[in-house]
Scaffold this motif. Sequence first.
Motif: not given
Length: 116
Positions: A105-116
């Motif tokens: 879940x931490x990796x997914x949230x970091x990926x989401x932040x990078x995509x923004x």
Amino acid sequence: MFQPILVRAASMKVINMRQTGSYVIYSIGLDQTPNEMWRVFCCDIEMEFNCSCMRMESFGIPCEHIVCVLVHEDIEELPRSLVLPRWTKTAKVGLQNAVGLHWDSLMLSQYGCLMD
């Protein structure tokens, strides 16, 4: 992240060194501009380093001024005080245990932040 610091450290030199109690105070300057100086404080007993530029405290990475002192003192390995736990191999395990998050879940949230 550390490689440019090593390159900049090569252009630095120790101008002055003063012992005060258990601390050694180094004055660091550039070869080209001797008017610009930084102070590195070193505790001999605990091998702790602090610099007037405060980069270690701000970013968690030793600055070129501290690296210059390490080279000057023939210290070939970074002291433990200069390697924060977040830069170690066990940082993921410590984060998962301390915060109680699942790493996925931490990796997914970091990926989401990078995509923004």
